[in-house]
Design an enzyme around this catalytic site. Structure first.
Site, mmCIF file in Angstrom:
data_model
loop_
_atom_site.group_PDB
_atom_site.id
_atom_site.type_symbol
_atom_site.label_atom_id
_atom_site.label_comp_id
_atom_site.label_asym_id
_atom_site.label_seq_id
_atom_site.Cartn_x
_atom_site.Cartn_y
_atom_site.Cartn_z
ATOM 1 N N ARG A 143 34.374 32.538 45.563
ATOM 2 C CA ARG A 143 34.045 33.915 45.232
ATOM 3 C C ARG A 143 32.587 34.145 45.626
ATOM 4 O O ARG A 143 31.872 33.053 46.251
ATOM 5 C CB ARG A 143 33.948 34.400 43.658
ATOM 6 C CG ARG A 143 33.176 33.385 43.073
ATOM 7 C CD ARG A 143 33.000 34.063 41.762
ATOM 8 N NE ARG A 143 34.028 34.132 40.733
ATOM 9 C CZ ARG A 143 34.738 35.374 40.370
ATOM 10 N NH1 ARG A 143 33.808 36.504 40.581
ATOM 11 N NH2 ARG A 143 35.489 35.200 39.407
ATOM 12 N N GLU A 149 42.320 43.454 37.322
ATOM 13 C CA GLU A 149 42.462 44.141 35.957
ATOM 14 C C GLU A 149 41.683 45.208 35.982
ATOM 15 O O GLU A 149 40.428 45.280 36.413
ATOM 16 C CB GLU A 149 42.168 43.101 34.848
ATOM 17 C CG GLU A 149 42.589 43.505 33.660
ATOM 18 C CD GLU A 149 41.703 42.901 32.589
ATOM 19 O OE1 GLU A 149 40.855 42.076 32.616
ATOM 20 O OE2 GLU A 149 42.247 43.018 31.481
ATOM 21 N N LYS A 168 31.054 40.610 35.426
ATOM 22 C CA LYS A 168 31.602 41.966 34.820
ATOM 23 C C LYS A 168 30.792 42.100 33.638
ATOM 24 O O LYS A 168 30.202 43.122 33.086
ATOM 25 C CB LYS A 168 33.045 42.067 34.656
ATOM 26 C CG LYS A 168 33.806 42.648 35.682
ATOM 27 C CD LYS A 168 35.242 42.916 35.081
ATOM 28 C CE LYS A 168 36.126 43.533 36.433
ATOM 29 N NZ LYS A 168 37.533 43.283 36.183
#
Length: 571
Positions: free
Chosen positions: A268, A43, A278
């Site tokens: 991850r 994104e 983030k």
RNA sequence: UGACCCAUGGUGUAAUGGCAGCACAAGAGAUUUUGGUUCUCUUGGUCUAGGUUCGAAUCCUGGUGGGUCAACCA
């Protein structure tokens, strides 16, 4: 026995990770006619970090390995959070890492028309409805993981009414938040994502690509799987938290009746002494704990790049850590190892003194300058040699001299001999000290002219070799020394009343002035060097002619310093 | 007290019913005009209890531990 090499079978026949196993299994069974097609789907709402690098290397690596293709697709379904600034940085980072999406750059927003049609298909099948509840009401009636939810009163609207309302939503007849399109699945499902999830929401917001064409936007869940399907992605690789979304994606694909990619989830990346979310990275930037997204202390790709990391080292890191489904916590020292391993072979050596103390060779002729031949990289003779000027006075590291050294100290001390790298063997005769502070101001030495580097008598063994920089020819440069951003291995693990910010390392950046040999004048931005015996350094973009700035990417392994620390801890 | 996922040295990751291996980290030594590099060696592991089997890290069951899921975020 067939002699045909199956795709992915390298000469070294390395063991496969679980994703490669699945792919090869699919290849054997003839699914997708032998096609392998992956994608990297960020994104555009932030900068990429080392965790994304793992995903990029995985997806593009698989495409490459199986003679397949890999798309870059921006999952840009939320216009209020996204921006072209991020689109640009992401493309730059992927390219820099060494990957190429060729002509396959896509956006989920490319599919908004198609997605709208898919939604209409679901409505017509009685599988989706327009719901007038507020966000709070929807949340309250969703239930909990252990308690079923309640069905919406709007769930029984007719197909015609739903179709008409959805069309009106699209026409902009309703305010933000007044209506959503929901899937009609099962409010009692043990999987929360199956409890009539929202498909479309009203957002009177300008999109960075579609402008004001739309005022309704699909949710990520309604866009992602279908986008993969439209692109005919064979293996849709994502992180573990999307495992519970998979049944929903499968439901959409099945109900709409379109091509079904296979989704595979992996764990991850987590790394010691940093944060990866983030939100936290953004907070570090916004609150000026660091100097921007590309601050060399950041785990962002642009930060690592500025720090001095090479694409090869990061790709190698991704390869080394592997991929699996269990949670992992990678030691940052592995990343550092990968950089050293790469730069050791590639980086030109130079001599730089970071914390200087002056030495004078009392028996060396005043005003004499000798050009000493120095090897640029002992690992690679093809990198050649350079000349380094030697004079009567020069700087050495303050650490390289001790007045009362322990027996294991191999460096300069009163009465002791050391080799000067690419120059002479010198002996310390005396020192001058500041009478007030006791600090050493000048070290008096004598040199042995027969020991000049390269001369027949130069091979005498001495225990230590020091780097040095001529006082007369020294170039001064700013050097930024970076340390871990956090003091704690896992800053995300916070005791009561603390946050990750409480573990920021106050000494993560030290700026000093260093003396460097004149060869450094040839350096340009992003050039990488090994300052001998110190570490690997990269020329920062802040550099100006006459004002060089270096970042320390990583220090050399230092078994002396380490053993010193151990000794101190024992006493 | 729900569903789903996961569990191999300190950290990662292999072994696909048949000798638990590799990398990083740690420790010792050799080489070295970088206390770097390189080379050699060492330490250290299958969460637990049962079951299946000639044989289990691997298959089955229970337990324990960790993770994920209740945005009109992705």
């Amino acid at each position: 026995m067939t002699e045909i090499n199956k795709p992915g079978e390298d000469k070294e026949s390395k063991s496969l990770n679980f994703i490669e196993e699945i792919i090869e299994e699919d290849l054997r069974s003839g699914i997708n006619d032998g096609r392998v097609h992956t994608r990297f789907p960020p994104e555009p709402n932030g900068y990429l970090h080392i965790g994304h690098a793992k995903s990029i290397c995985l997806n593009f690596g698989l495409g490459r390995k199986y003679n397949g293709k890999t798309n870059l697709r921006f999952d840009d379904t939320n216009p209020v959070k996204e921006d072209v600034e991020y689109v640009d940085s992401i493309m730059e980072d992927v390219k820099w890492l060494g990957f190429d999406w060729e002509d396959r750059l896509f956006y989920a927003s490319d599919y908004f028309d198609q997605l709208y049609e898919y939604a209409c298909i679901l409505i017509k099948k009685g599988k989706a409805y327009v719901c007038d509840m507020t966000a709070e009401e929807i949340s309250e009636t969703r239930g909990t993981p252990t308690r079923p939810g309640k069905e919406s009163p709007y769930r029984t609207r007719s197909v015609e009414e739903n179709l008409s309302l959805f069309e009106k939503m699209r026409q902009g007849e309703f305010e933000d938040g007044t209506k959503v399109l929901r899937a009609k699945i099962d409010m009692a499902s043990p999987n929360m994502h199956m409890r009539d999830p929202v498909l479309y929401r009203i957002l009177h917001a300008s999109h960075h690509r579609t402008g004001d064409k739309w005022c309704i936007y699909p949710m990520y869940d309604f866009a992602h799987g279908q986008s993969d399907s439209i692109e005919r992605i064979t293996h849709s690789i994502c992180t573990l938290e999307f495992e519970v979304h998979r049944p929903l994606y499968d439901w959409f694909i099945r109900e709409i009746g379109i091509y079904a990619p296979r989704q595979i989830e992996f764990a991850r990346l987590n790394m010691t002494f940093t944060v990866m979310s983030k939100r936290k990275l953004l907070e570090l930037v916004n609150n000026k704990y660091v100097n921007g997204w590309d601050d060399p202390r950041m785990p962002t790709i642009c930060g690592l790049r500025r720090r001095g990391y090479t694409p090869e080292s990061i790709r190698n890191f991704a390869e080394t850590i592997g991929v699996a489904k269990r949670d992992n916590f990678i030691d940052v020292s592995l990343l550092e190892f990968c950089l050293r391993e790469d730069l050791n072979k590639k980086a030109k050596r130079m001599m730089a003194v970071l914390d200087p103390v002056k030495v004078i060779i009392d028996n060396y002729p005043d005003g004499q300058v000798e050009e000493m031949e120095a090897i640029n990289n002992p690992e690679d003779p093809s990198m050649g040699k350079r000349m380094v000027p030697f004079t009567k006075t020069f700087f050495i590291e303050r650490d390289d001299f001790m007045d009362n050294p322990p027996s294991k100290f191999f460096r300069l001390a009163p009465g002791r001999e050391v080799r000067l790298r690419s120059a002479y063997i010198i002996k310390c005769n005396s020192v001058d000290k500041d009478p007030a502070t006791g600090k050493i101001t000048l070290i008096h030495c004598s040199y042995d002219p027969a020991t000049k580097s390269g001369m027949p008598d130069s091979n005498r063994k001495v225990k230590g070799t020091l780097h040095w920089v001529s006082e007369q020819f020294a170039i001064t440069a700013e050097v930024r020394l970076y340390d871990r951003l956090f003091l704690k291995e896992n800053p995300d693990e916070t005791p009561e009343g603390k946050t990750y910010l409480d573990f920021l390392n106050p000494d993560s950046l030290k700026i000093i002035k260093a003396f460097i040999e004149p060869e450094v004048l040839k350096a340009s931005i992003d050039d990488k060097f090994q300052f001998e015996r110190i570490g690997y350094f990269s020329v920062d973009p802040d550099s100006k002619p006459g004002n060089l700035v270096f970042n320390r990417a990583v220090a050399l392994k230092d078994s002396w310093n380490k053993s010193e620390k151990v000794r101190e801890n024992l006493t």
